[in-house]
Write an enzyme that holds these catalytic residues in place. Structure first.
Site, PDB file in Angstrom:
ATOM      1  N   HIS A  51       0.831  -1.193   0.000  1.00 47.51           N
ATOM      2  CA  HIS A  51       0.000   0.000   0.000  1.00 47.51           C
ATOM      3  C   HIS A  51       0.872   1.252   0.000  1.00 47.51           C
ATOM      4  CE1 HIS A  51      -3.857  -2.125   1.659  1.00 47.51           C
ATOM      5  NE2 HIS A  51      -3.404  -2.635   0.530  1.00 47.51           N
ATOM      6  N   GLU A  53       1.328   3.776   2.034  1.00 49.96           N
ATOM      7  CA  GLU A  53       2.104   4.129   3.226  1.00 49.96           C
ATOM      8  C   GLU A  53       3.397   3.324   3.315  1.00 49.96           C
ATOM      9  OE1 GLU A  53      -2.326   4.326   4.514  1.00 49.96           O
ATOM     10  OE2 GLU A  53      -1.091   3.321   2.999  1.00 49.96           O
ATOM     11  N   ALA A 155     -19.977  10.525 -27.759  1.00 46.01           N
ATOM     12  CA  ALA A 155     -19.549  11.742 -28.453  1.00 46.01           C
ATOM     13  C   ALA A 155     -20.640  12.136 -29.429  1.00 46.01           C
ATOM     14  CB  ALA A 155     -18.239  11.497 -29.188  1.00 46.01           C
ATOM     15  N   SER A 169     -19.598   7.999 -38.814  1.00 41.81           N
ATOM     16  CA  SER A 169     -19.351   8.625 -37.505  1.00 41.81           C
ATOM     17  C   SER A 169     -17.880   8.951 -37.246  1.00 41.81           C
ATOM     18  CB  SER A 169     -19.865   7.711 -36.392  1.00 41.81           C
ATOM     19  OG  SER A 169     -19.202   6.460 -36.430  1.00 41.81           O
ATOM     20  N   ARG A 185     -10.705   4.858 -20.649  1.00 40.92           N
ATOM     21  CA  ARG A 185     -10.668   3.395 -20.754  1.00 40.92           C
ATOM     22  C   ARG A 185      -9.676   2.797 -19.761  1.00 40.92           C
ATOM     23  NH1 ARG A 185     -10.945   1.477 -27.132  1.00 40.92           N
ATOM     24  NH2 ARG A 185     -13.108   2.119 -27.509  1.00 40.92           N
ATOM     25  N   THR A 197     -22.696  -2.478 -32.082  1.00 36.85           N
ATOM     26  CA  THR A 197     -21.427  -1.759 -32.221  1.00 36.85           C
ATOM     27  C   THR A 197     -20.327  -2.690 -32.716  1.00 36.85           C
ATOM     28  OG1 THR A 197     -22.022  -0.197 -30.470  1.00 36.85           O
ATOM     29  CG2 THR A 197     -19.676  -0.433 -30.960  1.00 36.85           C
ATOM     30  N   ASP A 201     -18.475  -2.035 -36.259  1.00 37.04           N
ATOM     31  CA  ASP A 201     -17.097  -1.522 -36.230  1.00 37.04           C
ATOM     32  C   ASP A 201     -16.020  -2.594 -36.187  1.00 37.04           C
ATOM     33  OD1 ASP A 201     -18.328   0.927 -36.134  1.00 37.04           O
ATOM     34  OD2 ASP A 201     -18.094   1.170 -33.968  1.00 37.04           O
ATOM     35  N   ARG A 208      -5.446   2.160 -26.006  1.00 36.68           N
ATOM     36  CA  ARG A 208      -4.317   2.310 -26.926  1.00 36.68           C
ATOM     37  C   ARG A 208      -3.225   3.224 -26.383  1.00 36.68           C
ATOM     38  NH1 ARG A 208      -8.849   1.847 -30.207  1.00 36.68           N
ATOM     39  NH2 ARG A 208      -9.197   4.081 -30.397  1.00 36.68           N
ATOM     40  N   GLY A 295     -24.161   0.772 -28.081  1.00 31.18           N
ATOM     41  CA  GLY A 295     -24.718   1.873 -28.870  1.00 31.18           C
ATOM     42  C   GLY A 295     -25.928   2.480 -28.175  1.00 31.18           C
TER      43      GLY A 295
END
Length: 364
Positions: A51, A53, A155, A169, A185, A197, A201, A208, A295
């Site tokens: 931890h 500390e 977005a 898009s 992410r 989705t 895609d 990344r 989506g």
């Protein structure tokens, strides 16, 4: 800035070094100060490791006897994967302890501070509490509810579109905004999308960044429509991958599991995956946070299921127009304005020409 707040701010910044690596543990930073000089510092680097500390004591350039320690979260006082941090503070003869956040964990919850006081150590709480609490909103939710903290992110253009009428898009927002999403992410333990989705895609749904941390991928696929040749399944041995479904197609289930993905079967909620049940299952796996990226149908289902804690909206200074152009949240929608899903506590950040608005979901 007051001197105590200055050192606590240093601890907060140190704690951020654990982003992407400590889940489902909290982000914690610690700074040790003696005679006005920082003699040691550290943070919780990885789940299961020392931890903050203890890392700070290991970093000390001289004896910590009589020094002050600033720690963003109340020191633990129970035996887990590592010994109690209260023991280390007592053994090193610290004079004063400054704490940012109280620990909501029932194993700690004020007990750490009490033990320190019983050993003659001065304890001060609530130093930069707002900043320290913000640091661990995910941990606080998870430790008290045992379900992931869910962030709905999308977005859109200034007129609320997430694609043109033809379905294009890429790209709505700027490169800077997309880079911001990669950090988001990294911060969360899992990325969740709907099967639409994935089919549209065929993306990896990975982080990344150069040092991405560890995260899982969750696909809501009620009828098991995912292709066995999809990038998601072809990389299921590289990233923990969960396919949530209501299907009992044994042949497809076996084929998916051979690829390395794990099947999660839930009850049916209006013919789809039961998201409320799904998040409970994910929480039992130690997944403390979920970034819901798409989506539109899944976004509405998540709101309808009351699993969303935060909404993050990236807005680009563009207008697409079009009655057929998609909006961020689909589904049936609400009938009356007073039935709307209410948001609160907006935080607005400029990212180049784009704007990021973060909302808390009321009642969550």
């Amino acid at each position: 800035m007051k001197v105590h707040e200055k050192y606590m701010q240093m601890a907060v910044e140190l704690a951020k070094g654990g982003i992407g690596f400590v889940n489902p543990n909290p982000l914690v930073g610690a700074v040790i100060v003696k005679n006005g000089v920082v003699i040691g510092s550290g943070y919780h680097r990885k789940c299961g490791d020392l931890h903050a500390e203890r890392n700070a004591f290991a970093d000390c350039r001289e004896s910590a006897e009589g020094a002050d320690i600033y720690v963003t979260l109340e020191p633990c006082c129970h035996h887990g994967k590592t010994p109690p941090c209260t023991d280390a503070i007592i053994e090193n003869k610290i004079r004063r302890v400054f704490i940012g956040s109280d620990d909501p964990n029932p194993l700690v919850g004020g007990k750490g501070a009490q033990i320190l006081r019983e050993h003659g150590i001065e304890v001060y709480t609530g130093v930069l509490k707002t900043e320290c609490d913000k640091l661990n909103e995910i941990f606080f939710h998870y430790i008290t509810n045992k379900t992931p903290y869910v962030i709905l992110k999308y977005a859109m253009t200034a007129d609320g579109k997430i694609a043109t009428f033809a379905g294009h898009s890429k790209w709505i927002t700027s490169e800077n905004s997309r880079h911001s999403v990669q950090h988001l992410r990294k911060r969360t333990a899992a990325i969740m999308v709907g099967i639409g989705t994935v089919l549209a895609d065929d993306s990896m749904l990975n982080c990344r960044l150069e040092d991405p941390g560890v995260h899982s991928r969750v696909i809501c696929d009620s009828r098991l429509s995912i292709s066995l040749d999809s990038k998601i399944l072809c990389t299921a041995n590289e990233y923990p991958t969960y396919i949530a479904t209501i299907s009992d197609d044994t042949e497809k289930i076996n084929a998916i599991e051979k690829k390395g993905a794990k099947i999660i079967q839930t009850q049916s909620a209006n013919g789809r995956v039961d998201l409320a049940q799904l998040v409970k299952i994910l929480g039992s796996y130690g997944i403390d946070s979920v970034l819901l990226e798409g989506g539109a149908e899944l976004a509405y289902s998540a709101l309808e299921s009351n699993i969303v804690n935060k909404v993050m909206v990236y807005i680009a200074p563009k207008i697409f127009g079009g009655n057929a152009a998609k909006t961020a949240v689909g589904g049936k929608g609400v009938e009356f304005p007073e039935s709307a899903y209410m948001l609160c506590d907006p935080v607005v950040t400029n990212i180049g020409e784009d704007i990021l608005i973060e909302y808390e979901v009321k009642g969550r």
